[in-house]
Design a protein around this motif. Sequence first.
Motif: not given
Length: 888
Positions: A826-830, A841-842, A854-855, A863-864
């Motif tokens: 999982x990747x999250x940004x403020x 996503x990038x 992939x994701x 996420x992916x």
Amino acid sequence: MQTHEIRRRFLDHFEKLGHTPVPSASLVLDDPNLLFINAGMVQFVPYFLGQRTPPFDRAVSVQKCVRTGDIENVGVTTRHNTFFQMAGNFSFGDYFKREVVGFAWTLLTSPVEEGGYGFDPERIWATAYLDDDEAIQIWKDVAGLPDERIQRRGMADNYWSMGIPGPCGPCSEIYYDRGPEYGRDGGPEADEDRYIEIWNLVFMQNERGQGTGKDDFEILGPLPRKNIDTGMGVERVAFLLQEVDNVYETDLVRPVITEAERLSGRTYGENHEADVRFRVIADHARTAVMLIADGVTPGNDGRGYVLRRLLRRIVRSARLLGATDPSMSRFVTVVRDTMAESYPELVEDFARIESVAVGEERAFLTTLSSGSKLFESAAQSVTAAGGKRIGGSEAFVLHDTYGFPIDLTLEMAAEAGLEVDEDGFRTLMAEQRSRAKADAQARKHAHTDLSVYKEFVDRGPTEFTGFDELDSEATVLALISGGVRVPTAAAGEDVDVILDRTPLYAEAGGQLADIGTITGRGLRVTVRDVQKIAKTVWVHKVTVDEGQLTEGDAVTAHTDPQWRRGATQGHSGTHLVGGALRQILGPNAVQAGSLNKPGYLRFDFTYQGALSESQREDIEAVTNDAVGSDYAVNTFTTGLDEAKEMGAQALFGENYGDEVRVVEIGGPFSLELCGGTHVQHSSQIGPVTILGESSVGSGVRRVEAFVGLDSYKYLAKERALLAGLATSLKVPTDEVPARVENLVERLRVAEKELEATRAAAVLSSAGSYVDAARTVGTVRVVAAPAPAGVAAGDLRTLALDIRGRFGSEPAVVALFGDVDGKVPFVVATTSGARDLGIAAGELVSSFGPSIGGRGGGKADAAQGSGSDAAGIPSAIDAVVARIAEIAS
């Protein structure tokens, strides 16, 4: 001239010339080489090959045809239809080139008031095969065509075959010149949009071998006699005689376009792109209706996949034109109304046709919504990364998870200016599953040279005595091994046996073949299977156990009585289940297939949606009531039309003769066309136990059941299981369901409590991740492995909680799990990070290769999953490096 009139004139013309009218065969042919009948001569192939003696020397028909290779051309050209009507006249060793040219010329050019089509003879052109001087001279002599309107063309254009091994020969095609406003001068060689082919005269004189193209096959030799096969495209003649621009604007197709205009608010003719979509709807709606009428249902393989693809292209085309409401019912209704004059069965069977088509539309609208979002996300990711190709894995996920056909993915990619890794997709598909095998009957004779059976087909049908006896005296007519007749077969050999009469049932109508023995003096043979050739000759597949089997032997054929008893129970039980389904679900629950064998039956039927538990119970109860009523089982033979008037049920897609056998159980309870073996009274079926109900395709459900002793054994096993549970739970058997429900509820509460405890434990680690965050430029970065055992759902919760603790400060959170060999991430940004141009996503594309993953997602969260946990350190480094690059 209306299309129905064009058909009528063709049939009348050739009937007057001594041709026997032959009804169109079903689009679905029992041939492993063909998905659908694609030419008018297909049903006559055994006559052309000399495998069967034709009952007439001349025939005429208007055959329903479907060609799936033209799907991409539909709407783009002026002349391609997937469904079309092929009018043809045929000669089996009777007339040849000169006569057929004269017959065609007369019909085409005779005045309308004299029964012809009234074409201007000065605008007709002909082509001939390169070295066919005879055909060219005939065109000059019979039609008076000048040299400049006869063109020689090569094998690809003027040598006809079905595209598979079979009859073939040089041909002469007839074209009509629409005029200079439609293209350049020069005849068919120059422009086939201006010069439209309307009739192909095939001089059927050879047999072709294997090959993949129109001109790369071997000519094996001459046919037993010279024949004529012609095909006149009814739709092409219609658009010329009706003076419209293309086949989509004729009287039988244009009304669907008009309906699409009403539904979409768009106007046909406003631009090319929209016109193609209108034409796709009109063409595919007609094809879909005709396929469903002949028993095809949407599926994931073979014929079902073609139908599914057509229906889904209709739905998507309508949406792209602006139609927002479901539209399939309207389209198929128009097709019914326009086609019914020539195909009255569309009216009789319309409720079922509409149900299948609308059911597929309903299912695809859900697919289209979810799949389109995933496709757009994948396309955006590819474009953002500067790529031009959507990966095979993304296409596979669209297909496998969302039911998005690869053809639709390819179309949408092309519209977006992208390509698809189709090879990668095909590889993944091959790894996931093998394609469905061909129909069992087709497999058994797919590559057999059936000419060895011709003598016996011509002799007349095998006498089947099994309705009245289990043992029959018989004579061995032939032994066949490897497609060749042999005089004898010794012990241990496998061979096919043809008898003059037999009590053993040959597989048909969903009923498996009987097993049994053949005996004689010093002879014992085991019969493993019985199949039919040309629906008339019984072929016994046997192993010789003792003695020697010889052609001409007098033998006795024995049916295994236990097998037959179980088979009749299963088959009669199938009829009762069908009757119960119609009682409970209504007349639209129509049989779509069946299989029955000793102790077991399955029944496929058309219906939208799963059955409720109450409905399943009612079906079982009604079926067993019919068993207990001890109905007499009566059989009789009558005319097909008379049987239909009685209300006898027929299997859609099945071809019946003029005389049919009807099986009646309990009067109106069950009345069906059937050639199978049955019990004498319904009580002999024994108990029927419904095992379950499931989907086997869009709009098609399946009921499975045990009958007779197998039903009793199943119920005894279930009773023993219930008794065991009662003992374990220490309650009476009637209290077991309540006790199990209580235990399940307690387990559910315990799992929720455990989940809450686990979530709290996961979130408790959020502070430590914040404390350990590194600073990259002005961005706080948490890029690390997740706590051991954290599942994907908890991983997202943890990542979002960590992100929340940074507030609006520029920060990125990237967590990587390791669960059962998978690497969820999982990747999250403020908002602060996104202001700097950092999108979650990038970032996925920067580290995905490191973990084989992939994701996707949006700028705030993505996420992916990956497959290589060893690459997690490299993935973390890639995230940090990419953030540093952007932040700088």
